[in-house]
Design a protein around this motif. Structure first.
Motif, PDB file in Angstrom:
ATOM      1  N   SER A  32      56.181  35.294 109.463  1.00  0.00           N
ATOM      2  CA  SER A  32      57.037  35.742 108.811  1.00  0.00           C
ATOM      3  C   SER A  32      58.545  35.269 108.957  1.00  0.00           C
ATOM      4  O   SER A  32      58.867  34.788 109.923  1.00  0.00           O
ATOM      5  CB  SER A  32      57.254  37.335 109.239  1.00  0.00           C
ATOM      6  OG  SER A  32      57.555  37.536 110.468  1.00  0.00           O
ATOM      7  N   TYR A  33      59.415  35.643 107.841  1.00  0.00           N
ATOM      8  CA  TYR A  33      60.765  34.868 108.018  1.00  0.00           C
ATOM      9  C   TYR A  33      61.603  35.902 107.554  1.00  0.00           C
ATOM     10  O   TYR A  33      61.176  36.843 106.446  1.00  0.00           O
ATOM     11  CB  TYR A  33      60.831  33.544 107.193  1.00  0.00           C
ATOM     12  CG  TYR A  33      60.563  33.808 105.689  1.00  0.00           C
ATOM     13  CD1 TYR A  33      59.352  33.245 105.225  1.00  0.00           C
ATOM     14  CD2 TYR A  33      61.660  34.223 104.848  1.00  0.00           C
ATOM     15  CE1 TYR A  33      59.310  33.469 103.833  1.00  0.00           C
ATOM     16  CE2 TYR A  33      61.347  34.282 103.548  1.00  0.00           C
ATOM     17  CZ  TYR A  33      59.971  33.638 102.875  1.00  0.00           C
ATOM     18  OH  TYR A  33      59.639  33.867 101.694  1.00  0.00           O
ATOM     19  N   ASP A  34      62.999  35.905 107.697  1.00  0.00           N
ATOM     20  CA  ASP A  34      64.122  36.625 107.112  1.00  0.00           C
ATOM     21  C   ASP A  34      64.718  35.505 105.936  1.00  0.00           C
ATOM     22  O   ASP A  34      65.037  35.963 104.932  1.00  0.00           O
ATOM     23  CB  ASP A  34      64.778  37.333 108.101  1.00  0.00           C
ATOM     24  CG  ASP A  34      64.484  38.259 108.805  1.00  0.00           C
ATOM     25  OD1 ASP A  34      63.988  39.138 108.417  1.00  0.00           O
ATOM     26  OD2 ASP A  34      64.166  38.014 110.134  1.00  0.00           O
ATOM     27  N   LYS A  35      64.735  34.337 106.625  1.00  0.00           N
ATOM     28  CA  LYS A  35      65.315  33.246 105.645  1.00  0.00           C
ATOM     29  C   LYS A  35      64.522  32.210 105.629  1.00  0.00           C
ATOM     30  O   LYS A  35      63.904  31.873 106.650  1.00  0.00           O
ATOM     31  CB  LYS A  35      66.766  32.897 106.126  1.00  0.00           C
ATOM     32  CG  LYS A  35      67.825  33.716 106.205  1.00  0.00           C
ATOM     33  CD  LYS A  35      68.105  34.262 104.730  1.00  0.00           C
ATOM     34  CE  LYS A  35      69.321  35.216 104.666  1.00  0.00           C
ATOM     35  NZ  LYS A  35      69.645  35.788 103.210  1.00  0.00           N
ATOM     36  N   LEU A  36      64.273  31.376 104.808  1.00  0.00           N
ATOM     37  CA  LEU A  36      63.483  30.235 104.710  1.00  0.00           C
ATOM     38  C   LEU A  36      64.008  28.935 104.259  1.00  0.00           C
ATOM     39  O   LEU A  36      64.821  29.082 102.967  1.00  0.00           O
ATOM     40  CB  LEU A  36      62.162  30.509 103.674  1.00  0.00           C
ATOM     41  CG  LEU A  36      61.219  29.391 103.475  1.00  0.00           C
ATOM     42  CD1 LEU A  36      60.260  29.213 104.869  1.00  0.00           C
ATOM     43  CD2 LEU A  36      60.242  29.786 102.600  1.00  0.00           C
ATOM     44  N   PHE A  37      63.989  27.924 104.720  1.00  0.00           N
ATOM     45  CA  PHE A  37      64.724  26.539 104.251  1.00  0.00           C
ATOM     46  C   PHE A  37      63.356  25.518 104.097  1.00  0.00           C
ATOM     47  O   PHE A  37      62.602  25.288 104.852  1.00  0.00           O
ATOM     48  CB  PHE A  37      65.596  26.184 105.449  1.00  0.00           C
ATOM     49  CG  PHE A  37      66.536  24.731 104.979  1.00  0.00           C
ATOM     50  CD1 PHE A  37      67.094  24.920 103.892  1.00  0.00           C
ATOM     51  CD2 PHE A  37      65.943  23.611 105.282  1.00  0.00           C
ATOM     52  CE1 PHE A  37      67.879  23.574 103.596  1.00  0.00           C
ATOM     53  CE2 PHE A  37      66.608  22.618 105.206  1.00  0.00           C
ATOM     54  CZ  PHE A  37      67.688  22.542 103.855  1.00  0.00           C
ATOM     55  N   LEU A  38      63.463  25.323 102.737  1.00  0.00           N
ATOM     56  CA  LEU A  38      62.546  24.298 102.334  1.00  0.00           C
ATOM     57  C   LEU A  38      63.085  22.649 102.336  1.00  0.00           C
ATOM     58  O   LEU A  38      64.105  22.520 102.026  1.00  0.00           O
ATOM     59  CB  LEU A  38      62.192  24.435 100.952  1.00  0.00           C
ATOM     60  CG  LEU A  38      61.534  25.960 100.813  1.00  0.00           C
ATOM     61  CD1 LEU A  38      61.032  26.174  99.239  1.00  0.00           C
ATOM     62  CD2 LEU A  38      60.226  26.218 101.617  1.00  0.00           C
ATOM     63  N   ALA A  39      62.376  21.676 103.067  1.00  0.00           N
ATOM     64  CA  ALA A  39      62.842  20.478 103.257  1.00  0.00           C
ATOM     65  C   ALA A  39      61.537  19.825 103.414  1.00  0.00           C
ATOM     66  O   ALA A  39      61.182  18.970 104.332  1.00  0.00           O
ATOM     67  CB  ALA A  39      63.702  20.280 104.554  1.00  0.00           C
ATOM     68  N   ALA A  69      73.357  24.370 104.649  1.00  0.00           N
ATOM     69  CA  ALA A  69      72.489  25.411 104.546  1.00  0.00           C
ATOM     70  C   ALA A  69      72.631  26.387 105.872  1.00  0.00           C
ATOM     71  O   ALA A  69      72.837  27.534 105.716  1.00  0.00           O
ATOM     72  CB  ALA A  69      70.896  25.221 104.211  1.00  0.00           C
ATOM     73  N   VAL A 114      55.071  32.553 105.512  1.00  0.00           N
ATOM     74  CA  VAL A 114      54.376  31.410 105.314  1.00  0.00           C
ATOM     75  C   VAL A 114      53.036  31.585 106.012  1.00  0.00           C
ATOM     76  O   VAL A 114      52.810  32.021 107.027  1.00  0.00           O
ATOM     77  CB  VAL A 114      55.308  30.301 105.887  1.00  0.00           C
ATOM     78  CG1 VAL A 114      56.603  30.339 104.861  1.00  0.00           C
ATOM     79  CG2 VAL A 114      55.531  30.250 107.025  1.00  0.00           C
TER      80      VAL A 114
END
Lengths: 44, 402
Positions: B49-56, B259, B40
């Motif tokens: 950098s991310y391994d998992k991304l949570f959008l809120a 999540a 992102v």
């Protein structure tokens, strides 16, 4: 998620904040970063 | 905060709570996501950098394309900037206030301002539908709420529409209704819903529904390693199974936690929403869950319903306050579809959570006739006046008569 992996959370109000807190509680060895656009947030 | 009950520093999730848990917090806007490189980028130009991304990303107030919406004195309420602007405006003499929309935020703020403003403040609520709190209450439950607030000097105009916001020298002066009626105002409060913030999700091509980002029961989006929850995602009604907005804080919190559980390996699926919510206006509390009878019929259900008056304490105990319950059932399979409570005390209003549990449990009229509540003279009605049981008994008679 495995220890050392990175979780990024975009937004920190209703869903984002609780998600980050719960993720840390369940997976203390992961790396969590939260992006919050607002300095403060209210609902009303 | 608008009413002075919380400070500007008040915040639901303070940074300290997160940082104390060793969670990094950045006050930056995420401007782009690259799902390929799993990064992102923020508006400050930094990449993470991310391994998992949570959008809120939440939602923003919906502002209809109505003439005059940009005038000074036309406000919404979603964040601190809005609240501060409203407070400033009120302090500088905004005393004729028009609320567009009689949803729960309008009603709570209107009640608080009516209480604090005194005789010099004139408050008018304009609602397109025929009643206040139209998404929570049927007309037979809403009429008592409207009458109570009218006694508190809040004016209501229902079944009419604001055609135009009138201004002078860039400042709001009033509103013009479809009926031709004009109402003077120096503050116009828009509260007609919110829309999901979807720009980031659209930019990366996430699959969308009519009400937001499409997710499965585990909050997983159409893209690998990207989950989402809260106001920006489409929900599904637990009762009808149909897509819905469900933009309330309760499901947002649960979806966020869900999540996290998914990423930790749990296999728990989100059941859908009931749109359960509450609204407190002076010493009146309204709660509702599931479908109103109006909505149920719109969804094609043949309904049977019952309204029961009850008491917050046993009748002989001082301080007893009245409350009213409405239950709505499917006339064909007798399943509970929804409930509404209007109470002059806060505690009975929480009985709506029992109604929610019964809906999730797919309970029927007959099953509710045997419900026994926790009773005590000082905290509940007499067992013989427990309204869920009585409403079910009345519905049983109605459903079996015809």
């Amino acid at each position: 998620m495995q220890a050392g992996e990175k979780l990024v959370v975009v937004g920190c109000s209703g869903a984002g904040g609780p998600m980050a807190m719960m993720a840390k509680k369940l997976m203390p060895e992961i790396d969590i970063t939260v992006f919050r656009k607002e300095e403060h947030f209210i609902v009303r | 905060m608008v009413a002075g009950l919380a400070t500007e520093q008040s915040i639901v999730i303070p940074d300290k709570m997160l940082s104390d848990a060793a969670i990094a917090v950045h006050h930056q806007e995420v401007s782009t996501i690259d799902p390929e490189s799993k990064q992102v980028k923020t508006s400050a130009g930094q990449s993470y950098s991310y391994d998992k991304l949570f959008l809120a990303m939440g939602s923003s107030p919906f502002i209809p394309p109505i003439e005059g919406r940009d005038l000074e004195g036309v406000v919404t309420l979603r964040d601190l900037v809005d609240a501060t602007a409203i407070k400033k405006r009120l302090a500088s003499g905004g005393k004729q206030i028009v609320f567009i929309g009689a949803g729960f935020i309008s009603m709570e703020i209107a009640a608080l301002l009516a209480e604090q403003g005194g005789d010099a403040t004139r408050i008018t609520v304009v609602e397109l539908m025929d009643r206040v709190l139209p998404l929570m209450l049927d007309g037979d439950m809403a009429e008592g709420v409207q009458r109570y607030l009218a006694d508190e000097k809040i004016n209501f105009i229902t079944g009419d529409k604001v055609e135009k916001i009138i201004g002078q020298n860039g400042k709001v002066k009033g509103v013009l209704l479809a009926s031709g009626r004009k109402i003077e105002a120096d503050l116009v409060f828009l509260n007609i819903g919110v829309r999901p913030n979807l720009e980031l999700a659209r930019d990366i091509g996430l699959e969308m529904g009519d009400y937001g980002i499409k997710v499965n029961g585990y909050q997983e989006t159409s893209a690998p390693d990207i989950l989402a929850g809260g106001d920006c995602v489409q929900k599904y009604s637990f009762i009808t199974g149909k897509p819905t907005a469900g933009q309330l804080r309760g499901p947002a919190v649960v979806q966020g936690r869900l999540a996290a559980k998914r990423l930790a390996g749990f296999d728990i699926s989100f059941p859908g929403v009931l749109d359960a919510g509450g609204c407190k206006m002076l010493d009146m509390t309204v709660t509702a869950t599931g479908l109103t009878e109006t909505r149920a019929r719109e969804e094609g259900f043949e309904t049977v319903s019952a309204i029961v008056d009850s008491r917050s304490k046993h009748g002989m105990i001082a301080g007893m306050a009245p409350w009213r319950l409405k239950l709505v059932f499917d006339k064909n399979n007798h399943r509970l579809l929804g409930g509404q409570i209007v109470s002059r005390d806060i505690a009975p209003a929480r009985e709506i959570d029992a109604v929610s549990a019964f809906i999730f449990g797919k309970k029927t009229i007959a099953e509710l006739t045997t419900f026994t509540s926790a009773c005590n003279p000082d905290i509940s009605s007499e067992p013989s006046a427990e309204p869920i049981t009585i409403a079910a008994e009345q519905a049983l008679q109605k459903a079996t008569k015809s």
